[in-house]
Design a protein around this motif. Structure first.
Motif, PDB file in Angstrom:
ATOM      1  N   ASP A   1      57.099  17.440  33.484  1.00  0.00           N
ATOM      2  CA  ASP A   1      58.181  16.528  33.104  1.00  0.00           C
ATOM      3  C   ASP A   1      57.797  15.072  33.342  1.00  0.00           C
ATOM      4  O   ASP A   1      58.154  14.187  32.575  1.00  0.00           O
ATOM      5  N   LYS A   2      57.052  14.844  34.429  1.00  0.00           N
ATOM      6  CA  LYS A   2      56.610  13.484  34.744  1.00  0.00           C
ATOM      7  C   LYS A   2      55.084  13.454  34.690  1.00  0.00           C
ATOM      8  O   LYS A   2      54.418  14.256  35.344  1.00  0.00           O
TER       9      LYS A   2
ATOM     10  N   LYS B   1      46.007  10.843  21.549  1.00  0.00           N
ATOM     11  CA  LYS B   1      46.933  11.145  22.639  1.00  0.00           C
ATOM     12  C   LYS B   1      46.165  11.730  23.814  1.00  0.00           C
ATOM     13  O   LYS B   1      45.106  12.339  23.634  1.00  0.00           O
ATOM     14  N   ILE B   2      46.684  11.524  25.010  1.00  0.00           N
ATOM     15  CA  ILE B   2      46.067  12.075  26.217  1.00  0.00           C
ATOM     16  C   ILE B   2      47.141  12.791  27.022  1.00  0.00           C
ATOM     17  O   ILE B   2      48.199  12.215  27.311  1.00  0.00           O
ATOM     18  N   ASN B   3      46.869  14.032  27.360  1.00  0.00           N
ATOM     19  CA  ASN B   3      47.800  14.821  28.172  1.00  0.00           C
ATOM     20  C   ASN B   3      47.094  15.323  29.420  1.00  0.00           C
ATOM     21  O   ASN B   3      45.866  15.496  29.427  1.00  0.00           O
ATOM     22  N   MET B   4      47.871  15.554  30.453  1.00  0.00           N
ATOM     23  CA  MET B   4      47.359  16.187  31.664  1.00  0.00           C
ATOM     24  C   MET B   4      48.320  17.301  32.059  1.00  0.00           C
ATOM     25  O   MET B   4      49.271  17.067  32.797  1.00  0.00           O
TER      26      MET B   4
END
Length: 199
Positions: A70-71, A26-29
């Motif tokens: 949220d986006k 997974k990749i999150n920012m």
């Protein structure tokens, strides 16, 4: 405090073995200049943080879980598209510069096996995270640098990736004569910083 080249060298040596072969799950920012790769390694789950923050750029493992917006940011969606499910083949430093290259085997949008290089440039306000195709061309980056911003080096989709200008001698690879020539005529100890990586 910004990582210097020697500290980064030690960090990459420490990360290389446990992260080799890790799967990117997974990749999150959580922030617009920070990416977190959730990895499945031989030692279990790991979080690798890549930051292109102008005030605190860095690369390291973290246990901290940060809330996501949220986006999702556009660059986050882009990384997910190409790197999710990919495997880290190796992590390397370019000389003793503050540039880290992560080689990743994944699939392109057609499902064809492909290799990518994810560069993290840890250079103060010039820090960046750049995804490069196996053909050597930039696919996208957190920060775009046009000719209006820099006449020496552009960082834009479609442009061939080039390392930041490096005109210093790597003391770990150079012969003693090369080091002597590099610092010749310079005022020491400041001449060491001017002539040798990491300066």
């Amino acid at each position: 405090m910004t990582l210097d080249g020697l500290t980064l060298c030690a960090l990459i040596r420490e990360l290389s073995a446990p992260l080799a072969g890790a799967k990117i799950e997974k990749i999150n920012m959580p922030q617009k200049d920070e990416a977190i790769l959730l990895l499945h390694t031989r030692e279990g789950k790991k979080r690798l943080l890549l930051s292109a923050s102008g005030s605190d750029p860095r690369l390291h493992l973290t246990a901290q879980q940060k809330p996501n917006p949220d986006k999702a940011f556009n660059f986050c969606m882009f990384l997910r598209k190409y790197l999710s499910g990919g495997r880290i083949e190796q992590i390397a430093q370019e000389g003793l510069e503050r540039v880290v290259r992560m080689d990743i085997a994944a699939k392109d949008e057609m499902g064809i096996p492909c290799r990518y290089a994810l560069y993290t440039e840890i250079m103060g306000k010039y820090s960046n995270i750049i995804l490069v195709h196996e053909n050597g061309k930039i696919m996208d980056s957190i920060k775009h640098i046009s000719v209006d911003t820099s006449s020496k080096r552009q960082v834009l989709p479609g442009v061939r990736y080039e390392l930041p200008p490096m005109d210093k001698t790597n003391p770990l690879e150079a012969e003693s004569g090369e080091i002597a020539a590099a610092v010749s005529g310079k005022n020491l100890p400041y001449g060491l910083v001017e002539a040798l990586e990491p300066g």
